[in-house]
Design an enzyme around this catalytic site. Structure first.
Site, mmCIF file in Angstrom:
data_model
loop_
_atom_site.group_PDB
_atom_site.id
_atom_site.type_symbol
_atom_site.label_atom_id
_atom_site.label_comp_id
_atom_site.label_asym_id
_atom_site.label_seq_id
_atom_site.Cartn_x
_atom_site.Cartn_y
_atom_site.Cartn_z
ATOM 1 N N CYS A 171 9.670 -12.723 -3.187
ATOM 2 C CA CYS A 171 9.281 -13.684 -2.152
ATOM 3 C C CYS A 171 9.801 -15.073 -2.474
ATOM 4 O O CYS A 171 10.185 -15.838 -1.589
ATOM 5 C CB CYS A 171 7.767 -13.690 -1.990
ATOM 6 S SG CYS A 171 6.863 -14.054 -3.517
ATOM 7 N N HIS A 307 2.123 -15.798 -4.024
ATOM 8 C CA HIS A 307 3.164 -15.521 -3.032
ATOM 9 C C HIS A 307 3.926 -16.815 -2.761
ATOM 10 O O HIS A 307 3.474 -17.908 -3.111
ATOM 11 C CB HIS A 307 2.491 -15.002 -1.751
ATOM 12 C CG HIS A 307 3.416 -14.428 -0.727
ATOM 13 N ND1 HIS A 307 4.473 -13.590 -1.040
ATOM 14 C CD2 HIS A 307 3.445 -14.579 0.631
ATOM 15 C CE1 HIS A 307 5.090 -13.230 0.085
ATOM 16 N NE2 HIS A 307 4.495 -13.820 1.103
ATOM 17 N N ASN A 327 7.156 -15.753 6.929
ATOM 18 C CA ASN A 327 6.877 -14.847 5.818
ATOM 19 C C ASN A 327 8.082 -13.945 5.575
ATOM 20 O O ASN A 327 9.080 -14.000 6.310
ATOM 21 C CB ASN A 327 5.625 -14.029 6.142
ATOM 22 C CG ASN A 327 4.956 -13.462 4.911
ATOM 23 O OD1 ASN A 327 5.344 -13.753 3.782
ATOM 24 N ND2 ASN A 327 3.939 -12.646 5.099
#
Length: 359
Positions: A171, A307, A327
């Protein structure tokens, strides 16, 4: 011959009758037993059957029971998350991750060590301090400058499409590359998709097993690393050997990485003036997010950061002002791959580590 030709039709007739009886029995089984089995399913298992069809899931016999158990656990979590919600709050429901227990979701989609990384990257050796101080002059000007009530860089065609990291915990690379793509497009007038895989393979971190946006930007600046175009270095979503590419691509001139807790107006300023930013965040409660603005149920403790995402804009005109969050879980999650997070509350811990790229 006469006897043989006379008896054969009887044999054929008996065979036909037997087939008809077998067919009738099978039909009765379908009409009688299967409905009884469906009636015996509880409401949650019926929802699970619909969930399997909706998300095209498939399990073997042993997996089915475990996934059903996890799904029922998710339904209870969803019920709790939706308590006392209003039209302005986030909405939660079954997602493609709702057949996982929270710990499974954490292990598959999130990073286990972001809070420790945060402490490490704040050490001075990770930054060119003089340059960082020069760039910080832009922050000091933000209080006296007015900014638009709404900024959405997607509307300017400087944001690439949402990608999916799948089971690769990179991520940090997706967030950083997405930010750099947008800031570069704002400056150059040309949007091009850059290679996340180039970063996974070549940056001195753990690739699909973890990394950090701020540490990445520091390394990119010191090494003058050039990110290749995605078309030249396609995404494989697994750790690979770094391939040397041509100098054609994008590199950063400078970066800022700061804690803006209690000063989120600075984040808004950079979003308005410089472009999208990347942040570390706690996404554990996002497992069942389906829309709306997150303003509860999202722990902002720095020890819970797990994240990294890209923020591509904000909207101060709404009843609940919010950030627009891009995202990396695919377009089939959230609102076409996006989420909305309330401004001004350090919601989900998003203000602890804010990264700004300067191209």
């Amino acid at each position: 011959m006469w006897l043989t030709s006379f008896t054969m039709p009887n044999t054929v007739e008996r065979s036909r009758k037997r087939c008809c009886i077998e067919f009738l029995c099978c039909t009765l089984l379908l009409l009688f037993f299967i409905p009884i089995r469906i009636k015996n399913l509880d409401e949650e298992e019926i929802q699970f059957q619909n969930y399997i069809a909706t998300y095209n899931k498939s399990y073997n016999l042993s997996e089915y029971g475990e996934r059903l158990k996890a799904f029922k656990h998710s339904l209870e979590n969803i019920r709790q998350l939706n308590l006392n919600k209003t039209s302005n709050t986030a909405k939660y429901g079954p997602t493609k991750y709702s057949d996982m227990l929270p710990q499974e979701f954490h292990e598959l989609k999130l990073l286990p060590d972001v809070s420790n990384q945060l402490q490490r990257i704040l050490l001075p050796q990770y930054f060119n301090l003089n340059s960082d101080e020069d760039s910080s002059e832009r922050i000091k000007q933000s209080v006296s400058r007015s900014i638009p009530e709404k900024v959405d860089w997607r509307e300017k065609n400087v944001v690439t499409k949402v990608k999916s990291q799948q089971s690769c915990s990179a991520c940090w690379a997706f967030a950083a590359v997405g930010m750099i793509e947008s800031v570069n497009a704002i400056g150059s007038g040309k949007l091009q998709s850059l290679s996340v895989q180039n970063i996974i393979d070549c940056a001195p971190f753990d690739g699909c097993d973890g990394g950090n946006v701020c540490a990445l930007l520091s390394w990119m600046k010191r090494s003058k690393f050039v990110i290749s175009k995605e078309s030249d270095y396609p995404l494989t979503l697994r750790n690979g050997k770094c391939r040397k590419m041509s100098t054609e691509g994008v590199h950063i001139h400078d970066f800022i990485c700061k804690d803006f807790v209690g000063a989120e107006e600075q984040i808004l300023y950079f979003l308005a003036v410089n472009g999208p930013v990347a942040v570390a965040i706690n996404a554990l409660s996002w497992q069942h997010y389906i829309g709306g603005t997150i303003q509860f149920h999202c722990d902002g403790n720095p020890s819970k950061l797990n994240h990294a995402v890209e923020i591509v804009g904000y909207d101060l005109t709404k009843d609940v002002p919010h950030y627009i969050v891009k995202n990396s879980w695919g377009e089939d999650f959230g609102d076409n791959g996006y989420l909305y997070v309330a401004i001004g509350k350090n919601m989900c811990g998003l203000a602890y580590e804010v990264a700004v790229a300067i191209i």
